[in-house]
Design an enzyme around this catalytic site. Structure first.
Site, PDB file in Angstrom:
ATOM      1  N   ALA A 168      51.011  30.335  24.541  1.00  0.00           N
ATOM      2  CA  ALA A 168      49.689  30.931  24.349  1.00  0.00           C
ATOM      3  C   ALA A 168      49.737  32.050  23.321  1.00  0.00           C
ATOM      4  O   ALA A 168      50.728  32.770  23.210  1.00  0.00           O
ATOM      5  CB  ALA A 168      49.169  31.459  25.678  1.00  0.00           C
ATOM      6  N   ASN A 215      41.849  24.363   9.695  1.00  0.00           N
ATOM      7  CA  ASN A 215      41.958  23.209   8.793  1.00  0.00           C
ATOM      8  C   ASN A 215      41.443  23.484   7.386  1.00  0.00           C
ATOM      9  O   ASN A 215      41.519  22.619   6.535  1.00  0.00           O
ATOM     10  CB  ASN A 215      41.204  22.010   9.376  1.00  0.00           C
ATOM     11  CG  ASN A 215      39.717  22.279   9.486  1.00  0.00           C
ATOM     12  OD1 ASN A 215      39.304  23.403   9.773  1.00  0.00           O
ATOM     13  ND2 ASN A 215      38.908  21.268   9.251  1.00  0.00           N
ATOM     14  N   GLY A 266       0.823  -1.215   0.000  1.00  0.00           N
ATOM     15  CA  GLY A 266       0.000   0.000   0.000  1.00  0.00           C
ATOM     16  C   GLY A 266       0.856   1.263   0.000  1.00  0.00           C
ATOM     17  O   GLY A 266       2.025   1.245   0.391  1.00  0.00           O
ATOM     18  N   ARG A 302      -3.107   8.174   3.641  1.00  0.00           N
ATOM     19  CA  ARG A 302      -3.458   8.984   4.811  1.00  0.00           C
ATOM     20  C   ARG A 302      -2.228   9.493   5.575  1.00  0.00           C
ATOM     21  O   ARG A 302      -2.346  10.357   6.427  1.00  0.00           O
ATOM     22  CB  ARG A 302      -4.376   8.175   5.740  1.00  0.00           C
ATOM     23  CG  ARG A 302      -5.778   7.992   5.184  1.00  0.00           C
ATOM     24  CD  ARG A 302      -6.562   6.899   5.913  1.00  0.00           C
ATOM     25  NE  ARG A 302      -6.142   5.557   5.497  1.00  0.00           N
ATOM     26  CZ  ARG A 302      -6.653   4.427   5.974  1.00  0.00           C
ATOM     27  NH1 ARG A 302      -7.599   4.468   6.899  1.00  0.00           N
ATOM     28  NH2 ARG A 302      -6.220   3.251   5.543  1.00  0.00           N
ATOM     29  N   ASN A 337      -2.193   4.079  10.083  1.00  0.00           N
ATOM     30  CA  ASN A 337      -2.730   4.588   8.815  1.00  0.00           C
ATOM     31  C   ASN A 337      -2.463   6.074   8.644  1.00  0.00           C
ATOM     32  O   ASN A 337      -2.469   6.575   7.523  1.00  0.00           O
ATOM     33  CB  ASN A 337      -4.227   4.329   8.729  1.00  0.00           C
ATOM     34  CG  ASN A 337      -4.542   2.838   8.656  1.00  0.00           C
ATOM     35  OD1 ASN A 337      -3.745   2.060   8.152  1.00  0.00           O
ATOM     36  ND2 ASN A 337      -5.684   2.454   9.181  1.00  0.00           N
ATOM     37  N   TYR A 359      38.186  24.388  18.671  1.00  0.00           N
ATOM     38  CA  TYR A 359      37.783  23.594  17.512  1.00  0.00           C
ATOM     39  C   TYR A 359      38.955  22.708  17.110  1.00  0.00           C
ATOM     40  O   TYR A 359      40.054  23.215  16.820  1.00  0.00           O
ATOM     41  CB  TYR A 359      37.390  24.494  16.324  1.00  0.00           C
ATOM     42  CG  TYR A 359      37.185  23.683  15.072  1.00  0.00           C
ATOM     43  CD1 TYR A 359      36.164  22.728  15.011  1.00  0.00           C
ATOM     44  CD2 TYR A 359      38.031  23.812  13.973  1.00  0.00           C
ATOM     45  CE1 TYR A 359      35.995  21.944  13.883  1.00  0.00           C
ATOM     46  CE2 TYR A 359      37.859  23.023  12.842  1.00  0.00           C
ATOM     47  CZ  TYR A 359      36.838  22.094  12.806  1.00  0.00           C
ATOM     48  OH  TYR A 359      36.677  21.297  11.705  1.00  0.00           O
TER      49      TYR A 359
HETATM   50  C1  UD1 Z   1      -7.011  -3.907   7.567  1.00  0.00           C
HETATM   51  C2  UD1 Z   1      -8.102  -4.941   7.757  1.00  0.00           C
HETATM   52  C3  UD1 Z   1      -8.939  -4.576   8.992  1.00  0.00           C
HETATM   53  C4  UD1 Z   1      -8.032  -4.496  10.205  1.00  0.00           C
HETATM   54  C5  UD1 Z   1      -6.843  -3.546   9.956  1.00  0.00           C
HETATM   55  C6  UD1 Z   1      -5.843  -3.681  11.082  1.00  0.00           C
HETATM   56  C7  UD1 Z   1      -8.795  -5.753   5.538  1.00  0.00           C
HETATM   57  C8  UD1 Z   1      -9.802  -5.674   4.462  1.00  0.00           C
HETATM   58  N1  UD1 Z   1      -8.971  -4.972   6.584  1.00  0.00           N
HETATM   59  O1  UD1 Z   1      -7.618  -2.657   7.331  1.00  0.00           O
HETATM   60  O2  UD1 Z   1      -9.938  -5.561   9.218  1.00  0.00           O
HETATM   61  O3  UD1 Z   1      -8.769  -4.063  11.329  1.00  0.00           O
HETATM   62  O4  UD1 Z   1      -6.147  -3.868   8.738  1.00  0.00           O
HETATM   63  O5  UD1 Z   1      -4.812  -2.733  11.004  1.00  0.00           O
HETATM   64  O6  UD1 Z   1      -7.869  -6.534   5.436  1.00  0.00           O
HETATM   65  N2  UD1 Z   1      -1.994  -3.746   1.448  1.00  0.00           N
HETATM   66  C9  UD1 Z   1      -1.438  -4.304   0.322  1.00  0.00           C
HETATM   67  N3  UD1 Z   1      -2.141  -4.332  -0.851  1.00  0.00           N
HETATM   68  C10 UD1 Z   1      -3.386  -3.843  -0.937  1.00  0.00           C
HETATM   69  C11 UD1 Z   1      -3.983  -3.280   0.213  1.00  0.00           C
HETATM   70  C12 UD1 Z   1      -3.249  -3.249   1.390  1.00  0.00           C
HETATM   71  O7  UD1 Z   1      -0.282  -4.763   0.385  1.00  0.00           O
HETATM   72  O8  UD1 Z   1      -3.958  -3.934  -2.031  1.00  0.00           O
HETATM   73  C13 UD1 Z   1      -1.218  -3.709   2.703  1.00  0.00           C
HETATM   74  C14 UD1 Z   1      -0.938  -2.298   3.192  1.00  0.00           C
HETATM   75  O9  UD1 Z   1       0.317  -1.854   2.722  1.00  0.00           O
HETATM   76  C15 UD1 Z   1      -0.935  -2.465   4.703  1.00  0.00           C
HETATM   77  C16 UD1 Z   1      -1.818  -3.671   4.948  1.00  0.00           C
HETATM   78  O10 UD1 Z   1      -1.961  -4.337   3.712  1.00  0.00           O
HETATM   79  O11 UD1 Z   1       0.358  -2.740   5.209  1.00  0.00           O
HETATM   80  C17 UD1 Z   1      -3.199  -3.280   5.473  1.00  0.00           C
HETATM   81  O12 UD1 Z   1      -3.839  -2.448   4.522  1.00  0.00           O
HETATM   82  P1  UD1 Z   1      -4.685  -1.167   4.969  1.00  0.00           P
HETATM   83  O13 UD1 Z   1      -5.203  -0.517   3.743  1.00  0.00           O
HETATM   84  O14 UD1 Z   1      -3.915  -0.357   5.913  1.00  0.00           O
HETATM   85  O15 UD1 Z   1      -5.908  -1.912   5.697  1.00  0.00           O
HETATM   86  P2  UD1 Z   1      -6.856  -1.316   6.822  1.00  0.00           P
HETATM   87  O16 UD1 Z   1      -7.871  -0.446   6.183  1.00  0.00           O
HETATM   88  O17 UD1 Z   1      -6.062  -0.754   7.909  1.00  0.00           O
HETATM   89 CA    CA Z   2      -3.873  -0.386   8.215  1.00  0.00          CA
END
Ligand code: UD1
Ligand code: CA
Length: 465
Positions: free
Chosen positions: A422, A385, A11, A15, A227, A365
């Site tokens: 000195a 220096n 991701g 945010r 997030n 220094y």
């Molecule tokens: C997710 C969970 C939620 C949980 C929360 C805990 C899902 C649908 N929801 O929500 O139930 O309470 O984490 O923190 O799983 N990522 C990818 N590829 C993607 C989407 C996300 O690799 O396509 C990775 C992101 O980089 C991140 C992690 O997955 O590290 C979680 O994704 P994020 O979008 O933060 O999920 P939340 O909305 O927090």
């Molecule tokens: Ca998350």
């Protein structure tokens, strides 16, 4: 039991409003995904696959060969992300931990307990949960009457009753590996966010008669998913408390843990005392019986034992046993002190080594210098220096004495045991054992003080008329 792991790190983290990819944001000096990988490794996972997408190259170059990687080209949801690992892990038998790269506080001990529950219950999946007074933003864990998990509902898809549930999904799970990939094939994007949710796998398991367990952690910090920067600051605070507790239990005194900032990679010996306002970062290692702070900022440096550092900054430097630094000293990169050296107030060192017992006590220094043993550098003495283009080296031999307010115009060598009086401006080498004097000879004019006062007084009176 064979254990594997999938870490979700594709991701962007919109945010966070940042140029830096989310999972690379540091918590107590270490990128979040680094903390997650440490936990997974400590929980003895074997093959570990990191799903990368946004910032793939940056994440891979940070983690290096600590993991295998799969690329998720489009971020279509957590379920889609896990599915990318099928090419590598699909054929394996065993248990797979799935964990998010943005939950840096999950501990190995908790993952191990979850794995034990998973193995003993024979469930297809076990979810790490926590109970939050304010569960906003997290997926809600809906349990059946028998206490097993029925489904997980994302905040945006919740009915009012579901939204009122306080038990949340931390985003860490273990799965029967084969069943995980079978169920993922059935996940659709038919939800409020139009994404393929990993969490839908739970409902799919239930529908096919599999059971799903929930393992609820008491340590709420573990559940923090970062997030935005508010959550990042909370994660930082909880991680700092955890790090400080570890040092306290190891025999380090922290006068005020709340105002002591120690990064994850720092090591400190027992019976060292840390005063408030101190920041210890990077790869810093501190020995035993030291007194650090108040207000010491020490980065990527190595300190021996019985060292004192007060109101000072030290970066990428080495300090031997029994040295004292500060107050108000600045040790810039590549400063090196032997045993029993003293660096006093308003002294700046840069790329300079001092051998055992040497002292620079005030207002100096010393840059690009090699200083021998038991040398005394007087108040206000400096190494010159830099000519605006080139940096040059000053060498000072053992037992030499450099008087106050001396300018050593580099390149220059002061021999062993030499004495520079000195106020001298030294432009030529001083041989061992010699005395160098390079200043105007003093002239006294008998009785002249009264005469000069009289003149000054007359001038002022004239102006006032
Ligand atoms: C997710 C969970 C939620 C949980 C929360 C805990 C899902 C649908 N929801 O929500 O139930 O309470 O984490 O923190 O799983 N990522 C990818 N590829 C993607 C989407 C996300 O690799 O396509 C990775 C992101 O980089 C991140 C992690 O997955 O590290 C979680 O994704 P994020 O979008 O933060 O999920 P939340 O909305 O927090
Ligand atoms: Ca998350």
């Amino acid at each position: 039991m064979k254990v594997m792991a999938i870490v979700l790190a594709a991701g962007q983290g919109k945010r966070m409003k940042s140029k830096l990819y989310k999972v690379l944001h540091p918590v107590c000096g270490k990128p979040m995904v680094g903390h997650v990988l440490d936990a997974v490794r400590e929980a003895e996972a074997g093959r570990t696959v990191v799903v990368v997408g946004h910032g793939a190259e940056a994440v891979k170059s940070y983690l290096g060969d600590a993991a295998e990687y799969v690329l998720q080209e489009q971020q279509l949801g957590t379920g889609h992300a896990v599915r990318q690992a099928e090419a590598l892990l699909g054929a394996e038998e065993g248990t797979t931990i799935v964990i998010c790269g943005d939950t840096p506080l999950v501990q190995a001990s908790t993952i191990k307990s979850m794995l034990e529950l998973h193995a003993s219950s024979g469930a297809a999946a076990t979810v790490l949960t926590a109970s939050f007074d304010n569960p906003t933003g997290y997926g809600r864990v809906i349990r059946g009457e028998d206490g097993t998990v029925q489904r997980i509902v994302e905040q945006k898809d919740c009915s009012p009753e579901e939204a009122a549930v306080k038990e949340i999904n931390t985003g860490t799970y273990c799965f029967d590996n084969k069943k995980l990939f079978e169920a993922l094939a059935k996940v659709t994007s038919n939800n409020a966010q139009g994404e393929y949710y990993l969490t839908d796998v739970i409902g799919i398991f239930r529908a096919s008669g599999e059971s799903v367990q929930g393992y609820c952690t008491e340590d709420l910090a573990e559940a923090i998913g970062v997030n935005d920067r508010i959550a990042l600051s909370e994660a930082e605070r909880f991680m700092r408390e955890r790090i400080n507790r570890k040092h306290l239990l190891n025999g380090v005194t922290l006068i005020d843990p709340a105002s002591t900032y120690i990064e994850a990679g720092v090591q400190i010996g027992p019976d060292t005392t840390i005063y408030p306002g101190t920041v210890l970062s990077g790869s810093t290692v501190i020995g035993e019986d030291c007194v650090i702070g108040p207000q010491a900022d020490i980065a990527d440096s190595k300190l021996g034992s019985s060292v004192s550092v007060k109101y000072s900054t030290v970066a990428q430097s080495e300090i031997g046993d029994d040295c004292s630094v500060g107050p108000y000293a600045n040790l810039r990169p590549n400063s090196k002190l032997g045993t029993g050296c003293k660096i006093g107030d308003f002294v700046e060192l840069k790329n300079a080594s001092l051998d055992d017992g040497s002292k620079v006590s005030h207002l100096s220094y010393v840059g690009d210098a090699i200083v021998g043993k038991d040398v005394n550098i007087g108040c206000g003495a400096i190494t010159v220096n830099y000519d605006g283009y080139n940096k040059s080296v000053t060498e000072i031999g053992d037992h030499a004495f450099v008087g106050s307010n001396v300018n050593l115009i580099a390149p220059v060598k002061i021999g062993d045991g030499a004495y520079v009086v000195a106020g001298s401006t030294v432009t030529q080498d001083v041989p061992a054992g010699d005395l160098a004097i390079a200043r105007e000879r003093q002239v006294n004019k008998p009785g002249y003080a009264e005469k000069i006062r009289g003149r000054a007084k007359a001038k002022k009176e004239k102006q006032q008329q």
